[in-house]
Scaffold this active site. Structure first.
Site, PDB file in Angstrom:
ATOM      1  N   THR A   1       0.825  -1.206   0.000  1.00  0.00           N
ATOM      2  CA  THR A   1       0.000   0.000   0.000  1.00  0.00           C
ATOM      3  C   THR A   1       0.857   1.253   0.000  1.00  0.00           C
ATOM      4  O   THR A   1       0.583   2.209  -0.735  1.00  0.00           O
ATOM      5  CB  THR A   1      -0.937   0.004   1.227  1.00  0.00           C
ATOM      6  OG1 THR A   1      -1.706  -1.202   1.237  1.00  0.00           O
ATOM      7  CG2 THR A   1      -1.878   1.190   1.182  1.00  0.00           C
TER       8      THR A   1
ATOM      9  N   SER B   1       9.664  -6.647  -4.920  1.00  0.00           N
ATOM     10  CA  SER B   1      10.210  -7.984  -4.784  1.00  0.00           C
ATOM     11  C   SER B   1       9.095  -8.986  -4.530  1.00  0.00           C
ATOM     12  O   SER B   1       8.264  -8.786  -3.640  1.00  0.00           O
ATOM     13  CB  SER B   1      11.224  -8.043  -3.631  1.00  0.00           C
ATOM     14  OG  SER B   1      11.647  -9.372  -3.415  1.00  0.00           O
TER      15      SER B   1
ATOM     16  N   ILE C   1       2.932  -7.107   4.788  1.00  0.00           N
ATOM     17  CA  ILE C   1       2.502  -7.292   6.172  1.00  0.00           C
ATOM     18  C   ILE C   1       0.985  -7.353   6.232  1.00  0.00           C
ATOM     19  O   ILE C   1       0.390  -8.213   6.859  1.00  0.00           O
ATOM     20  CB  ILE C   1       3.047  -6.164   7.061  1.00  0.00           C
ATOM     21  CG1 ILE C   1       4.577  -6.233   7.121  1.00  0.00           C
ATOM     22  CG2 ILE C   1       2.463  -6.241   8.460  1.00  0.00           C
ATOM     23  CD1 ILE C   1       5.121  -7.457   7.793  1.00  0.00           C
TER      24      ILE C   1
ATOM     25  N   LYS D   1     -16.809   2.214   7.665  1.00  0.00           N
ATOM     26  CA  LYS D   1     -16.411   2.330   9.068  1.00  0.00           C
ATOM     27  C   LYS D   1     -16.831   3.691   9.610  1.00  0.00           C
ATOM     28  O   LYS D   1     -16.406   4.725   9.115  1.00  0.00           O
ATOM     29  CB  LYS D   1     -14.895   2.159   9.183  1.00  0.00           C
ATOM     30  CG  LYS D   1     -14.333   2.408  10.574  1.00  0.00           C
ATOM     31  CD  LYS D   1     -12.816   2.334  10.565  1.00  0.00           C
ATOM     32  CE  LYS D   1     -12.242   2.762  11.898  1.00  0.00           C
ATOM     33  NZ  LYS D   1     -10.770   2.758  11.885  1.00  0.00           N
TER      34      LYS D   1
ATOM     35  N   VAL E   1      16.316  -5.922  -4.224  1.00  0.00           N
ATOM     36  CA  VAL E   1      17.473  -5.035  -4.104  1.00  0.00           C
ATOM     37  C   VAL E   1      18.558  -5.714  -3.283  1.00  0.00           C
ATOM     38  O   VAL E   1      18.336  -6.119  -2.137  1.00  0.00           O
ATOM     39  CB  VAL E   1      17.078  -3.694  -3.452  1.00  0.00           C
ATOM     40  CG1 VAL E   1      18.321  -2.855  -3.169  1.00  0.00           C
ATOM     41  CG2 VAL E   1      16.122  -2.933  -4.362  1.00  0.00           C
TER      42      VAL E   1
ATOM     43  N   GLU F   1      -5.640   3.080  16.388  1.00  0.00           N
ATOM     44  CA  GLU F   1      -6.512   4.091  15.791  1.00  0.00           C
ATOM     45  C   GLU F   1      -6.400   4.138  14.266  1.00  0.00           C
ATOM     46  O   GLU F   1      -6.741   5.128  13.623  1.00  0.00           O
ATOM     47  CB  GLU F   1      -6.217   5.468  16.388  1.00  0.00           C
ATOM     48  CG  GLU F   1      -6.747   5.655  17.812  1.00  0.00           C
ATOM     49  CD  GLU F   1      -8.256   5.826  17.869  1.00  0.00           C
ATOM     50  OE1 GLU F   1      -8.869   6.006  16.802  1.00  0.00           O
ATOM     51  OE2 GLU F   1      -8.826   5.782  18.986  1.00  0.00           O
TER      52      GLU F   1
ATOM     53  N   ILE G   1      -2.014   4.001   7.100  1.00  0.00           N
ATOM     54  CA  ILE G   1      -2.139   4.492   5.726  1.00  0.00           C
ATOM     55  C   ILE G   1      -2.211   6.017   5.717  1.00  0.00           C
ATOM     56  O   ILE G   1      -1.680   6.676   4.818  1.00  0.00           O
ATOM     57  CB  ILE G   1      -3.362   3.867   5.034  1.00  0.00           C
ATOM     58  CG1 ILE G   1      -3.177   2.353   4.908  1.00  0.00           C
ATOM     59  CG2 ILE G   1      -3.584   4.480   3.648  1.00  0.00           C
ATOM     60  CD1 ILE G   1      -4.368   1.625   4.309  1.00  0.00           C
TER      61      ILE G   1
END
Length: 504
Positions: free
Chosen positions: A18, A43, A49, A82, A189, A345, A349
Site C-alpha cells: 500500500t 520484490s 505485512i 467504518k 534489491v 486508531e 495508511i
C-alpha cells in the site's frame, strides 16, 4: 531575477504494498503529463505485512484527489464502511464506548456543543455524549446512508472511513499507478550505491540490473533498506510509552452481519482487533511479549474469533517509534520504513498519505535543501508524537488491574505532552489545539468521556444559557438524529446495492 531549477527527473521507489503504490500513484498522477519518470521496484520474495486493514476518513480525500472512483475501489478491495471504533473492556471489564469521526452536535449561541452537554450533565442530565454523534447512532443501528441525500439533514456532517483488504488495495493502486505511466520492475534489491557526498546513486538487483535515480523512496518495510541500512539513520524507540511489540493475525470467515465499525477489545496483555470486510473478517492481537508468550497470545486470539480460520495465525514482531530523519539526503521513507505505531486508531495508511502530501508541498530539486528537510522532519515527528500521545491516552486512563500488564499501566510514565493535555482538560473540559492535527475535538472528547476522565466543571460562560431551554434544544436535536438514522438503509443493503465486492 532569474530563478534556476535543477529538477528531479527520476524517482525510484523501493518496495510495493500500500505504501509503495500509494507513493507511485501520487507521484505518477502529478507527473503524468511530464517527462519525469517514476519507477517502482517490487520484490516477489517479500510478503506484504497487510495488518492495516482499517482506515480513517482522510483516505477518502486521498482517493478522490487521485481521481479514483470510490465505488470501484470499494468493490475491488472487498471493503466495507467504518463509522468509528467500538472499544470494549478498556476502562474495565464489561464496559464499552465508541470513538466516532465527524462532529458532535452543533454549536449553540456560539458555545461549543461539548460544553453545552457538560453543563446539562452537571444539572443531572445523563444522556450519553454519543447520543449526539451521527456516526455513533448509525453504527449502533447498523445503518449507512447515501451521502448526497444526507445534505441538510442531521447526518450532513457525518464522516466515514473504510475497512479494506490491504493486499487487494496494494494491487488496485498498482494497476492504477501503472495506468498513468509508473513503471514496475520486479526484483530484489541487493546493493545500494552512494555518491561521494552520501546520496543514493543507484540500487542493484539480485539479477545484476542497476537502476539509477535522482530521488529514492524507501517503502521496504521494517527492513529499511535505504533510510536505515544504506543511510544509517537512527531509530527512536518509543517502547517506554507503548510497550506492545508483537501482533498475531488471522483471517476468518464472516459469521454475522457486516458491522460498520471496528472492534478493539482489551485483553490480558494488550488488545485485539476485529475488522469486518465484505468477504471475510480480519483479526489480530497486539501484545507485549514480556507478559505473554506467542503461543498464549495465539490461543487468546483464536478464542476471540467468530467464524472459521482462513489462514494460519501469523506472528509479526515490531518496534514502536520512528526514524530520527524520515527524509535524509535524497531519500524519503514511508510506511514501516518510516516508523510504526500500533494500529489502535488505524493511522498507518494516513501517515503515508500525509507524508506524501507534505512532501509535495515542500517538493525538492536535485540540490540538497537543509531547510526543507528539517521542517519536513519536524512536522512528521510532530504527527507521530500526536498519535503516540493519543494512543497512550487509551492505556493510561484505564482502571483495570486484573493482570500484570494492566497493573504496570497504573504506574507507567506518560509523555509530558499528554499530561499537559489531561491536566488542561481536567479543569473545564478544554482542549489544547494544534494546527493540522489529525485528532480533532470529537476524538479527544470520545476517548476521555469513554474512559471516564471527567472535568471538574464546565466553562462559566455557559451559565448565560438557560438550562431548561438548553435541554429542550439538545433533546430536539437528538430526536431528529434518531429519526433520520432509522430512515437509512442497513449497512449490508447499501454495500449490496452500490458497491458489492468483486470475486476475490
Amino acid at each position: 531575477m532569474q530563478i534556476t531549477q535543477d529538477p528531479i527527473k527520476k524517482f525510484v521507489i523501493v518496495g510495493g504494498g500500500t505504501a509503495g503504490w500509494l507513493a507511485g500513484a501520487t507521484l505518477g498522477n502529478i507527473f503524468k503529463h511530464s517527462d519525469v519518470e517514476v519507477e517502482l521496484i517490487e520484490s516477489e520474495d517479500v510478503n506484504i505485512i497487510g495488518v492495516g486493514e482499517a482506515t480513517i476518513p482522510p483516505l477518502i480525500d486521498t482517493l478522490e484527489s487521485l481521481g479514483i472512483d470510490l465505488s470501484e475501489f470499494i468493490s475491488a478491495t472487498q471493503a466495507s464502511f467504518k463509522w468509528g471504533i467500538k472499544f470494549e473492556n478498556w476502562y474495565q471489564e464489561g464496559h464499552s464506548y465508541f470513538h466516532p469521526f465527524g462532529e458532535l452536535g452543533k454549536r449553540i449561541d456560539g458555545h461549543e456543543f461539548y460544553q453545552c452537554w457538560l453543563k446539562l450533565k452537571a444539572h443531572g442530565d445523563n444522556t450519553p455524549l454519543m447520543a449526539y454523534s451521527p456516526e455513533a447512532v448509525l453504527a449502533e443501528n447498523m445503518r449507512f446512508f447515501v451521502p448526497h441525500q444526507a445534505m441538510n439533514t442531521p447526518l450532513s456532517g457525518a464522516r466515514f472511513a473504510l475497512h479494506l483488504d490491504a493486499v487487494l488495495a496494494g494491487k488496485y493502486l498498482r494497476n492504477f499507478a501503472q495506468s498513468i505511466g509508473v513503471k514496475r520492475t520486479v526484483g530484489h534489491v541487493e546493493l545500494v550505491d552512494k555518491t561521494l557526498d552520501g546520496n543514493i546513486a543507484s540500487v542493484t538487483l539480485s539479477s545484476g540490473h542497476t537502476i539509477a535515480g535522482d530521488f529514492f523512496i524507501d517503502c521496504s518495510g521494517f527492513n529499511s533498506l535505504l533510510i536505515g541500512n544504506a543511510l544509517n539513520t537512527d531509530y527512536q524507540d518509543w517502547s517506554e510509552y507503548l510497550p506492545c511489540n508483537r501482533a498475531v493475525v488471522v483471517q476468518t470467515t464472516l459469521s454475522e452481519d457486516i458491522a460498520p465499525y471496528t472492534i478493539s477489545r482489551a485483553q490480558e496483555a494488550g488488545w485485539s482487533w476485529h475488522i469486518p470486510l465484505q468477504h471475510r473478517m480480519g483479526n489480530g492481537y497486539v501484545y507485549c511479549d514480556k507478559y505473554i508468550s506467542d503461543e498464549q497470545a495465539t490461543a487468546t486470539l483464536m478464542k476471540n474469533i467468530s467464524g472459521k480460520a482462513l489462514t494460519p495465525p501469523r506472528v509479526i514482531p515490531f518496534r514502536t517509534g520512528l526514524r530520527e530523519q524520515v527524509w535524509h539526503k535524497n531519500c524519503l521513507a514511508l510506511g514501516l520504513a518510516q516508523g510504526f505505531l500500533e494500529p489502535l486508531e488505524s493511522t498507518a495508511i494516513h501517515l503515508v498519505s500525509k507524508s506524501l502530501a507534505l512532501f509535495v508541498r515542500m517538493f525538492p530539486t536535485k540540490q540538497h535543501n537543509a531547510i526543507l528537510q528539517a521542517e519536513f522532519n519536524r512536522r512528521i515527528h510532530q504527527d507521530y508524537v500526536e498519535i503516540r500521545d493519543f494512543l497512550v491516552l487509551h492505556y493510561c486512563t484505564t482502571k483495570r488491574s486484573d493482570s500484570p500488564f494492566w497493573q504496570d499501566w497504573q504506574h507507567r510514565p506518560i509523555p509530558q505532552t499528554l499530561q499537559q493535555r489531561i491536566n488542561f482538560f481536567a479543569q473545564q473540559g478544554g482542549l489544547l489545539r494544534e494546527t493540522e492535527a489529525l485528532f480533532q475535538a470529537t476524538s479527544w472528547y470520545a476517548v476521555l468521556d469513554g474512559m471516564k476522565v471527567n472535568p471538574l466543571s464546565y466553562n462559566p460562560t455557559l451559565d448565560a444559557l438557560d438550562a431548561k431551554t438548553l435541554h429542550k434544544s439538545l433533546n430536539m436535536g437528538r430526536t431528529a438524529l434518531e429519526q433520520c438514522v432509522l430512515k437509512q438503509p442497513s449497512h449490508l443493503q447499501f454495500l449490496q446495492q452500490y458497491c458489492p465486492a468483486e470475486n476475490p
